[in-house]
Design a protein around this motif. Sequence first.
Motif, mmCIF file in Angstrom:
data_model
loop_
_atom_site.group_PDB
_atom_site.id
_atom_site.type_symbol
_atom_site.label_atom_id
_atom_site.label_comp_id
_atom_site.label_asym_id
_atom_site.label_seq_id
_atom_site.Cartn_x
_atom_site.Cartn_y
_atom_site.Cartn_z
ATOM 1 N N VAL A 44 52.360 35.508 52.942
ATOM 2 C CA VAL A 44 51.039 34.912 53.093
ATOM 3 C C VAL A 44 50.770 34.041 51.864
ATOM 4 O O VAL A 44 51.004 34.455 50.727
ATOM 5 N N HIS A 45 50.295 32.834 52.100
ATOM 6 C CA HIS A 45 50.028 31.891 51.014
ATOM 7 C C HIS A 45 48.977 32.465 50.067
ATOM 8 O O HIS A 45 48.000 33.083 50.498
ATOM 9 N N GLY A 46 49.186 32.266 48.772
ATOM 10 C CA GLY A 46 48.255 32.764 47.770
ATOM 11 C C GLY A 46 46.843 32.236 47.958
ATOM 12 O O GLY A 46 45.872 32.917 47.628
ATOM 13 N N GLY A 47 46.715 31.040 48.500
ATOM 14 C CA GLY A 47 45.394 30.477 48.759
ATOM 15 C C GLY A 47 44.627 31.274 49.802
ATOM 16 O O GLY A 47 43.399 31.388 49.731
ATOM 17 N N VAL A 48 45.326 31.838 50.763
ATOM 18 C CA VAL A 48 44.683 32.675 51.779
ATOM 19 C C VAL A 48 44.192 33.969 51.137
ATOM 20 O O VAL A 48 43.087 34.425 51.414
ATOM 21 N N ALA A 53 39.660 37.132 48.904
ATOM 22 C CA ALA A 53 39.022 37.768 47.745
ATOM 23 C C ALA A 53 37.657 37.143 47.480
ATOM 24 O O ALA A 53 36.653 37.854 47.338
ATOM 25 N N ASP A 54 37.595 35.833 47.416
ATOM 26 C CA ASP A 54 36.354 35.118 47.134
ATOM 27 C C ASP A 54 35.270 35.488 48.142
ATOM 28 O O ASP A 54 34.149 35.859 47.766
ATOM 29 N N ASN A 55 35.594 35.418 49.420
ATOM 30 C CA ASN A 55 34.575 35.678 50.434
ATOM 31 C C ASN A 55 34.148 37.146 50.477
ATOM 32 O O ASN A 55 32.965 37.442 50.615
ATOM 33 N N SER A 75 38.689 35.880 39.242
ATOM 34 C CA SER A 75 40.102 35.829 38.872
ATOM 35 C C SER A 75 40.860 36.709 39.855
ATOM 36 O O SER A 75 40.317 37.666 40.400
ATOM 37 N N ILE A 76 42.115 36.366 40.054
ATOM 38 C CA ILE A 76 42.949 37.134 40.976
ATOM 39 C C ILE A 76 44.326 37.320 40.356
ATOM 40 O O ILE A 76 44.859 36.401 39.726
ATOM 41 N N GLN A 77 44.845 38.524 40.497
ATOM 42 C CA GLN A 77 46.193 38.841 40.042
ATOM 43 C C GLN A 77 46.995 39.248 41.275
ATOM 44 O O GLN A 77 46.633 40.188 41.977
ATOM 45 N N TYR A 78 48.075 38.513 41.532
ATOM 46 C CA TYR A 78 48.955 38.837 42.651
ATOM 47 C C TYR A 78 49.961 39.879 42.173
ATOM 48 O O TYR A 78 50.628 39.667 41.167
ATOM 49 N N VAL A 79 50.042 41.003 42.852
ATOM 50 C CA VAL A 79 50.935 42.064 42.397
ATOM 51 C C VAL A 79 52.198 42.190 43.242
ATOM 52 O O VAL A 79 53.191 42.726 42.768
ATOM 53 N N ARG A 80 52.155 41.726 44.485
ATOM 54 C CA ARG A 80 53.374 41.663 45.308
ATOM 55 C C ARG A 80 53.111 40.760 46.499
ATOM 56 O O ARG A 80 51.960 40.559 46.883
ATOM 57 N N PRO A 81 54.165 40.205 47.085
ATOM 58 C CA PRO A 81 53.988 39.311 48.232
ATOM 59 C C PRO A 81 53.349 40.036 49.417
ATOM 60 O O PRO A 81 53.610 41.212 49.662
ATOM 61 N N ALA A 82 52.525 39.306 50.140
ATOM 62 C CA ALA A 82 51.851 39.865 51.316
ATOM 63 C C ALA A 82 52.645 39.539 52.574
ATOM 64 O O ALA A 82 52.877 38.368 52.876
ATOM 65 N N LEU A 128 49.248 47.279 48.496
ATOM 66 C CA LEU A 128 48.430 46.474 47.596
ATOM 67 C C LEU A 128 49.159 45.184 47.258
ATOM 68 O O LEU A 128 50.308 45.206 46.813
ATOM 69 N N CYS A 129 48.493 44.056 47.457
ATOM 70 C CA CYS A 129 49.092 42.742 47.190
ATOM 71 C C CYS A 129 48.428 41.999 46.036
ATOM 72 O O CYS A 129 49.074 41.225 45.351
ATOM 73 N N ALA A 130 47.113 42.230 45.856
ATOM 74 C CA ALA A 130 46.392 41.507 44.814
ATOM 75 C C ALA A 130 45.134 42.272 44.430
ATOM 76 O O ALA A 130 44.617 43.070 45.215
ATOM 77 N N ILE A 131 44.659 41.985 43.223
ATOM 78 C CA ILE A 131 43.422 42.562 42.710
ATOM 79 C C ILE A 131 42.608 41.406 42.150
ATOM 80 O O ILE A 131 43.136 40.542 41.437
ATOM 81 N N ALA A 132 41.319 41.372 42.491
ATOM 82 C CA ALA A 132 40.450 40.298 42.028
ATOM 83 C C ALA A 132 39.153 40.868 41.482
ATOM 84 O O ALA A 132 38.769 42.005 41.805
ATOM 85 N N GLN A 133 38.494 40.082 40.648
ATOM 86 C CA GLN A 133 37.168 40.432 40.148
ATOM 87 C C GLN A 133 36.369 39.150 40.033
ATOM 88 O O GLN A 133 36.911 38.114 39.614
#
Length: 140
Positions: A44-48, A53-55, A75-82, A128-133
């Motif tokens: 899955v593209h990081g932009g998706v 996360a944003d929404n 901010s977003i941290q990608y931890v593994r591919p989705a 888990l693929c990403a964590i955002a705040q």
Amino acid sequence: MAQKVLDAQPFSRLVRARITRFGDGAATLEIDIREELHQQNGFVHGGVLAYAADNSITFAAGTTLGPAVLTAGFSIQYVRPATGARLVARATVAHSGRRQAVVRCELFAVRGEDGAGPAEHAEDAEVLCAIAQGTVLSTA
């Protein structure tokens, strides 16, 4: 009401996002993973993920600040591919004041019913693929 607001966003309709939880300082946004949302390596593209996360962050903040809100930054941290069948973004308000809220979000890829995706065992269905705040501001 939250789904109606989401449906009013053309990009949300494009990715076919849906709200599956909304209230009490939390929001969950889900997107079925399909080929059009992949990047060149089949993930899955990081932009998706960033959109989700944003929404979800903004919707979660809206449960405490009211409907007139905008993301000030995140901010977003990608931890593994989705990979898998569905993307799930779960956001919860960590702190809310009169004019702003700080929200955390975890993004998971969920394997499909056919076992497709990254999970090897039933208990590993969500990865888990990403964590955002983010910080969300009231515009009212």
